[in-house]
Design a protein around this motif. Structure first.
Motif, mmCIF file in Angstrom:
data_model
loop_
_atom_site.group_PDB
_atom_site.id
_atom_site.type_symbol
_atom_site.label_atom_id
_atom_site.label_comp_id
_atom_site.label_asym_id
_atom_site.label_seq_id
_atom_site.Cartn_x
_atom_site.Cartn_y
_atom_site.Cartn_z
ATOM 1 N N MET A 1 0.790 -1.219 0.029
ATOM 2 C CA MET A 1 -0.069 -0.190 -0.026
ATOM 3 C C MET A 1 1.117 1.164 -0.073
ATOM 4 O O MET A 1 1.672 1.669 0.925
ATOM 5 C CB MET A 1 -0.871 0.069 1.002
ATOM 6 C CG MET A 1 -1.958 1.070 1.094
ATOM 7 S SD MET A 1 -3.021 1.188 2.652
ATOM 8 C CE MET A 1 -4.607 1.542 1.882
ATOM 9 N N THR A 2 0.826 1.971 -1.057
ATOM 10 C CA THR A 2 1.690 3.218 -1.408
ATOM 11 C C THR A 2 0.983 4.450 -0.513
ATOM 12 O O THR A 2 -0.129 4.412 -0.603
ATOM 13 C CB THR A 2 1.983 3.340 -2.664
ATOM 14 O OG1 THR A 2 0.660 3.743 -3.533
ATOM 15 C CG2 THR A 2 2.623 2.229 -3.421
ATOM 16 N N PRO A 3 1.771 5.408 -0.432
ATOM 17 C CA PRO A 3 1.090 6.638 0.159
ATOM 18 C C PRO A 3 0.148 7.108 -0.839
ATOM 19 O O PRO A 3 -0.942 7.739 -0.501
ATOM 20 C CB PRO A 3 2.440 7.461 0.157
ATOM 21 C CG PRO A 3 3.562 6.770 0.212
ATOM 22 C CD PRO A 3 3.308 5.545 -0.572
ATOM 23 N N THR B 1 -4.174 -6.994 -0.368
ATOM 24 C CA THR B 1 -4.307 -7.351 -1.888
ATOM 25 C C THR B 1 -3.512 -6.436 -2.734
ATOM 26 O O THR B 1 -3.182 -6.733 -3.750
ATOM 27 C CB THR B 1 -5.806 -7.413 -2.597
ATOM 28 O OG1 THR B 1 -6.275 -5.678 -2.450
ATOM 29 C CG2 THR B 1 -6.737 -8.261 -1.924
ATOM 30 N N GLY B 2 -3.051 -5.289 -2.198
ATOM 31 C CA GLY B 2 -2.339 -4.143 -2.822
ATOM 32 C C GLY B 2 -3.103 -3.463 -4.018
ATOM 33 O O GLY B 2 -2.581 -2.865 -4.957
ATOM 34 N N LYS B 3 -4.174 -3.701 -4.125
ATOM 35 C CA LYS B 3 -5.131 -3.147 -5.395
ATOM 36 C C LYS B 3 -5.499 -1.777 -4.605
ATOM 37 O O LYS B 3 -5.368 -1.569 -3.412
ATOM 38 C CB LYS B 3 -6.651 -3.853 -5.275
ATOM 39 C CG LYS B 3 -6.625 -5.093 -5.997
ATOM 40 C CD LYS B 3 -7.761 -5.746 -6.286
ATOM 41 C CE LYS B 3 -7.681 -7.205 -6.601
ATOM 42 N NZ LYS B 3 -8.907 -7.868 -6.501
ATOM 43 N N PHE C 1 -9.554 0.014 3.264
ATOM 44 C CA PHE C 1 -8.257 0.276 3.625
ATOM 45 C C PHE C 1 -7.744 -1.321 3.884
ATOM 46 O O PHE C 1 -6.592 -1.597 3.448
ATOM 47 C CB PHE C 1 -8.263 0.532 4.801
ATOM 48 C CG PHE C 1 -7.037 0.928 5.767
ATOM 49 C CD1 PHE C 1 -5.894 1.592 5.290
ATOM 50 C CD2 PHE C 1 -7.038 -0.072 6.620
ATOM 51 C CE1 PHE C 1 -4.680 1.581 5.998
ATOM 52 C CE2 PHE C 1 -5.748 -0.010 7.436
ATOM 53 C CZ PHE C 1 -4.469 0.550 7.171
ATOM 54 N N TYR C 2 -8.360 -2.275 4.345
ATOM 55 C CA TYR C 2 -7.924 -3.741 4.954
ATOM 56 C C TYR C 2 -7.725 -4.451 3.465
ATOM 57 O O TYR C 2 -6.593 -4.914 3.235
ATOM 58 C CB TYR C 2 -8.726 -4.367 5.798
ATOM 59 C CG TYR C 2 -8.364 -3.756 7.270
ATOM 60 C CD1 TYR C 2 -7.134 -3.821 7.774
ATOM 61 C CD2 TYR C 2 -9.472 -3.024 7.961
ATOM 62 C CE1 TYR C 2 -7.010 -3.224 9.133
ATOM 63 C CE2 TYR C 2 -9.200 -2.386 9.196
ATOM 64 C CZ TYR C 2 -8.026 -2.427 9.759
ATOM 65 O OH TYR C 2 -7.673 -2.012 10.987
ATOM 66 N N ASP C 3 -8.893 -4.254 2.594
ATOM 67 C CA ASP C 3 -8.788 -4.877 1.336
ATOM 68 C C ASP C 3 -7.401 -4.452 0.393
ATOM 69 O O ASP C 3 -6.636 -5.316 -0.011
ATOM 70 C CB ASP C 3 -9.918 -4.590 0.519
ATOM 71 C CG ASP C 3 -10.963 -5.598 0.755
ATOM 72 O OD1 ASP C 3 -10.754 -6.266 1.787
ATOM 73 O OD2 ASP C 3 -12.015 -5.842 -0.042
#
Ligand code: ADP
Ligand code: MG
Length: 490
Positions: free
Chosen positions: A379-381, A411-413, A405-407
């Protein structure tokens, strides 16, 4: 204990991890990947002391060391000398370590560092800072020992404090500040889990009412070698204080001689290694294969101008310009990658306070639970800022945001992608829709009037306005029922 005061002096070794190559050879500095690299791959002939090979000083390592020297308010030398410290050990193929010990020209002398310990400001004098080479590492197995020369010649910074530290807590706060300085200055990851930091801890007791500035009043120091975690430093100091207090109680402190002990992590005790009379004579002399190096004023000025913004400076910006609390700012600057993540969010346009809330409460809280670092997540800024803006634009409710947020974290989506895939693009938050319904009503007092006079079909138009304001994201059923109940209240 009421009658005594503890004096602690630290010798902190930190591997410089940010140079490309070793301090006197062109072999790769593999400090950052030491845990995963194959053994004995980062070696050049000079690291193995092959005859005819000569050391070449790494300018980048000298530059980083000089920067550390400046941050520690030390005096930098006009000429830099290196010296040989002679001893034999299998992890040292040359039979000597190149270091800077006795000549008055190490990388830094006579500085000081001011730091915070539980809200109190403390200052410790720095006796000196010097640049040397690390030895190889040895791994001991039941029936053999293996030596890995990847570490041989890695640049190592050693700083020696005066005995100005008075408790285990102060020692750890000092070390944490140093770690932060090394990280922020781009000198080292300063990661004790990777073996980059090792400390020798010197502990003695003196009578409380005597003058501490007179070394004649100091007690006999006990040196504890090679403590390699901050927790270890704390435990070793506390153990050693108690051990020395017990000796005083038994009337045996006076006869205790200066000695070197080692910290045994497993038993939680310090173990006798050697006494001062057995001290090794290292027969120091100036390293003849490295000429003295002139350090120009211009170069020093250039280095000084390149000192990056350190944690304390960033913390002030966060508090004074971004309006964060001292508490939140402290959490964010504790680790450089977290501060960089935060600053990136602000740079992308996030509200600084909102960004701080999401970062400290949700992201860091979650990472702490999983014992993960911010550098390890996908998860990027950009993604976190996108999430915040979805909430700000009321495209998703704060409850939905948590789910997204948790997803996104697992998942990185991107949040937008998740919202789309889950069909979340509607506001089902009653509070939000009620607010918008009232905005619409406020803008159309004439229609309220018509409604009251029996023209109930105006509701269709008003619901349409809610849909328009939310760009079609409001839950239509909820928009209609909310509009009906709100218009009735008028
Ligand atoms: P040595 O010559 O034995 O190496 P140094 O004077 O170089 O001793 O000091 C080494 C370290 O020991 C320094 O960090 C110093 O602050 C610390 N030190 C010296 N005397 C004491 C003492 N009485 N109590 C605690 N630490 C001490
Ligand atoms: Mg010494």
């Amino acid at each position: 204990m009421d009658k005594y005061k503890v004096l602690i002096g630290l010798e902190m070794h930190c591997e410089i991890s940010e140079t490309n190559t070793k301090v006197f050879s062109s072999a790769k500095n593999g400090t950052k990947t030491a845990n995963v690299d194959l053994s004995n791959i980062h070696i050049r002939p000079v690291d193995m002391a092959f005859p005819g090979t000569l050391p070449v000083v790494n300018k980048e390592a000298v530059k980083m060391s000089l920067m550390a020297s400046m941050i520690l308010n030390c005096k930098q030398p006009e000429y830099l000398y290196f010296e040989r410290k002679n001893y034999y050990y299998p992890d040292l193929p040359k039979g000597f370590q190149i270091t800077q010990e006795t000549k008055p020209a190490p990388i830094g002398i006579y500085g000081h560092l001011t730091f915070d310990c539980h809200g109190e400001e403390k200052t410790v004098r720095i006796n000196n800072l010097h640049l040397e080479e690390d030895a190889a590492s040895s791994d001991h197995y039941t029936n053999c020992s293996r030596i890995n020369y990847n570490r041989a010649g890695v640049p190592l910074l050693e700083l020696v404090t005066e005995p100005d530290i008075h408790s285990a807590d102060e020692a750890v706060a000092f070390l944490e500040t140093m770690r932060s300085i090394y990280q922020y200055a781009g000198i080292s990851e300063a990661d004790s889990k990777k073996g980059q930091i090792r400390c020798d801890v010197n502990v003695s007791l003196m009578e409380k009412d005597k003058d501490e500035s007179d070394p004649n009043n100091w007690g006999t120091k006990i040196e504890i070698k090679n403590v390699n975690s901050f927790g270890g430093v704390r435990d070793a100091i506390n153990y050693e204080i108690q051990r020395q207090l017990d000796l005083i109680e038994d009337g045996k402190y006076e006869e205790m001689e200066q000695q070197t002990r080692r910290w045994d992590e497993e038993s939680g005790t310090t173990i006798f290694m050697r006494s001062k009379v057995d001290a090794i004579d290292y027969k120091y002399f100036v390293e003849p294969n490295i000429p003295k190096i002139k350090i120009s004023k211009e170069w020093l000025e250039e280095i000084r101008s390149q000192i990056p913004r350190l944690a304390s400076e960033r913390k002030e910006t966060y508090i004074n310009e971004y309006g964060l609390t001292d508490y939140d700012a402290t959490i964010i600057v504790k680790e450089k990658p977290v501060a960089e993540y935060y600053e990136k969010m602000v740079e992308l346009g996030a509200n600084p306070k909102e960004a701080s809330n999401w970062l400290t409460t949700n992201l860091l809280g979650h990472l702490n639970k999983l014992e993960q670092s911010i550098t390890e997540i996908s998860m990027t800024p950009e993604m976190l800022v996108e999430l915040i803006s979805l909430i700000d634009k009321k495209e998703i409710s704060s409850k939905q945001a948590k789910e997204v947020f948790y997803d996104s974290l697992t998942t990185g989506k991107t949040p937008k992608q998740i919202v789309k895939e889950k069909g979340m693009t509607q506001i089902s938050d009653e509070g939000a829709i009620t607010k918008i319904a009232n905005e619409v009503l406020d803008e159309h007092p004439d229609l309220i009037e018509k409604y009251k006079n029996g023209r109930t079909n105006v509701v269709d138009f008003l619901v349409g306005q809610i849909m328009k304001k939310t760009r079609g994201t409001a839950n239509p059923g909820m928009a209609r029922s909310t509009m009906l109940s709100e218009i009735e209240k008028r």
